[in-house]
Design an enzyme around this catalytic site. Structure first.
Site, PDB file in Angstrom:
ATOM      1  N   SER A   1      -4.427 -12.143   3.189  1.00 56.31           N
ATOM      2  CA  SER A   1      -5.693 -12.793   3.595  1.00 56.31           C
ATOM      3  C   SER A   1      -5.451 -14.032   4.495  1.00 56.31           C
ATOM      4  O   SER A   1      -6.062 -14.943   4.323  1.00 56.31           O
ATOM      5  CB  SER A   1      -6.384 -13.280   2.436  1.00 56.31           C
ATOM      6  OG  SER A   1      -6.838 -11.940   1.508  1.00 56.31           O
TER       7      SER A   1
ATOM      8  N   GLY B   1      -5.991  -8.287   1.429  1.00 59.27           N
ATOM      9  CA  GLY B   1      -7.363  -7.604   1.609  1.00 59.27           C
ATOM     10  C   GLY B   1      -8.491  -8.228   0.673  1.00 59.27           C
ATOM     11  O   GLY B   1      -9.492  -7.694   0.648  1.00 59.27           O
TER      12      GLY B   1
ATOM     13  N   GLU C   1       0.968  -1.304   0.022  1.00 59.47           N
ATOM     14  CA  GLU C   1       0.134  -0.149  -0.065  1.00 59.47           C
ATOM     15  C   GLU C   1       0.828   1.445   0.183  1.00 59.47           C
ATOM     16  O   GLU C   1       0.560   2.481  -0.514  1.00 59.47           O
ATOM     17  CB  GLU C   1      -0.866  -0.135   1.084  1.00 59.47           C
ATOM     18  CG  GLU C   1      -2.063  -1.026   0.889  1.00 59.47           C
ATOM     19  CD  GLU C   1      -2.586  -1.985   2.213  1.00 59.47           C
ATOM     20  OE1 GLU C   1      -2.389  -1.053   3.430  1.00 59.47           O
ATOM     21  OE2 GLU C   1      -3.269  -2.805   2.012  1.00 59.47           O
TER      22      GLU C   1
HETATM   23  P1  PGA Z   1      -4.446  -8.788   4.905  1.00 58.74           P
HETATM   24  O1  PGA Z   1      -3.572  -7.920   4.861  1.00 58.74           O
HETATM   25  O2  PGA Z   1      -4.227 -10.085   5.636  1.00 58.74           O
HETATM   26  O3  PGA Z   1      -5.924  -7.948   5.211  1.00 58.74           O
HETATM   27  O4  PGA Z   1      -4.901  -9.517   3.364  1.00 58.74           O
HETATM   28  C1  PGA Z   1      -2.213  -8.148   4.929  1.00 58.74           C
HETATM   29  C2  PGA Z   1      -1.273  -6.807   4.554  1.00 58.74           C
HETATM   30  O5  PGA Z   1      -1.576  -6.070   4.182  1.00 58.74           O
HETATM   31  O6  PGA Z   1      -0.089  -7.081   5.475  1.00 58.74           O
END
Ligand code: PGA
Length: 254
Positions: free
Chosen positions: A215, A176, A100
């Site tokens: 996830s 995510g 991100e």
């Molecule tokens: P997530 O995020 O488990 O919600 O997929 C993991 C991360 O971005 O570190």
């Protein structure tokens, strides 16, 4: 894993831009009560809540750190946090190069490498995030992308530094989205990453912890953590649910 080499598993929580004082307190209390200490753990809350974690986790083995850092020591960098500030509050780990940050905030491989250099110089542990997008996976360049992301850091810090660095392999398409990489898909990339390091120094490669992220849930944790080159997880969404996160951490044995 080579005979005789044990890497202690590490499960980290990335809270991202979520939580408030009272939800954090509830989450931390439930985690402290439910976690059986079977692995190393670290929590990355939003930076303003670091003092709350410092207070709540005092005397516990649960580590914490910030989700992002600036590589400069101090100065006119509005909105940024430096390493001395993180250290002031007992941070041990620093998340670096999360996808991100790369995608939404323009962090290039070169910026990420500068951050890793700064974190190591401060004596803290960088958790270096790498991983390919869906487009890149479909184009068959997953390994090339991971190699470029590792090489950008490797050329700046050298292979020995990877004894201190934790790598988090996080395929962007799995973050995510609810689409976890299968244990075999993840293992393939983890093994590739370890071979990259081993080509430089086999002893270092055998010690470097490579976490999987994307996830991770209680239902998928055990199979992922059972893979020979998966040394734990970096957990986003599920880390905001106390029961889920406790179950994920307790699934990490050793
Ligand atoms: P997530 O995020 O488990 O919600 O997929 C993991 C991360 O971005 O570190």
């Amino acid at each position: 894993m080579e005979a005789g080499i044990m890497r202690r598993l590490l499960v980290a929580a990335n809270w991202k831009m979520n939580g408030d004082m009272s939800s954090n307190a509830a989450l931390l209390a439930a985690f402290k009560a439910g976690f059986n200490g079977s692995a190393d753990t670290a929590i990355f809350p939003p930076a303003v809540y670091i003092p709350q974690l410092a207070d709540s986790l005092k005397g516990s083995a649960i580590a914490y750190g910030v989700q992002n850092i600036h590589f400069e020591e101090k100065g006119a960098f509005t909105g940024e946090t430096n390493l001395a500030m993180a250290q002031d509050f007992g941070c041990q780990y620093i998340l670096v190069g999360h996808s991100e940050r790369r995608e939404l905030f323009g962090e290039t491989n070169a910026i990420v490498a500068k951050k890793v250099v700064a974190v190591l110089a401060a004596g803290l542990i960088p958790m270096l995030c790498i991983g390919e997008t869906l487009e890149q996976r479909e184009a068959g360049v997953t390994e090339q992308i991971c190699k470029e992301q590792i090489d950008a850091v490797l050329t700046q810090v050298g292979i020995k530094a990877f004894e201190k660095i934790v790598i988090a392999y996080e395929p962007v398409w799995a973050i995510g989205t609810g689409k976890t990489a299968s244990p075999e898909q993840a293992q393939d990339v983890h093994s590739f990453i370890r071979q990259l390091l081993a080509a430089e120094d086999a002893a270092v490669a055998a010690k470097t912890r490579i976490l999987y992220g994307g996830s991770v849930k209680a239902s998928s944790a055990q199979a992922l953590f059972g893979q020979p080159d998966i040394d734990g997880g970096l957990v986003g969404g599920a880390s905001l649910m106390a029961e889920e996160f406790v179950a994920i951490c307790n699934a990490a044995q050793g």
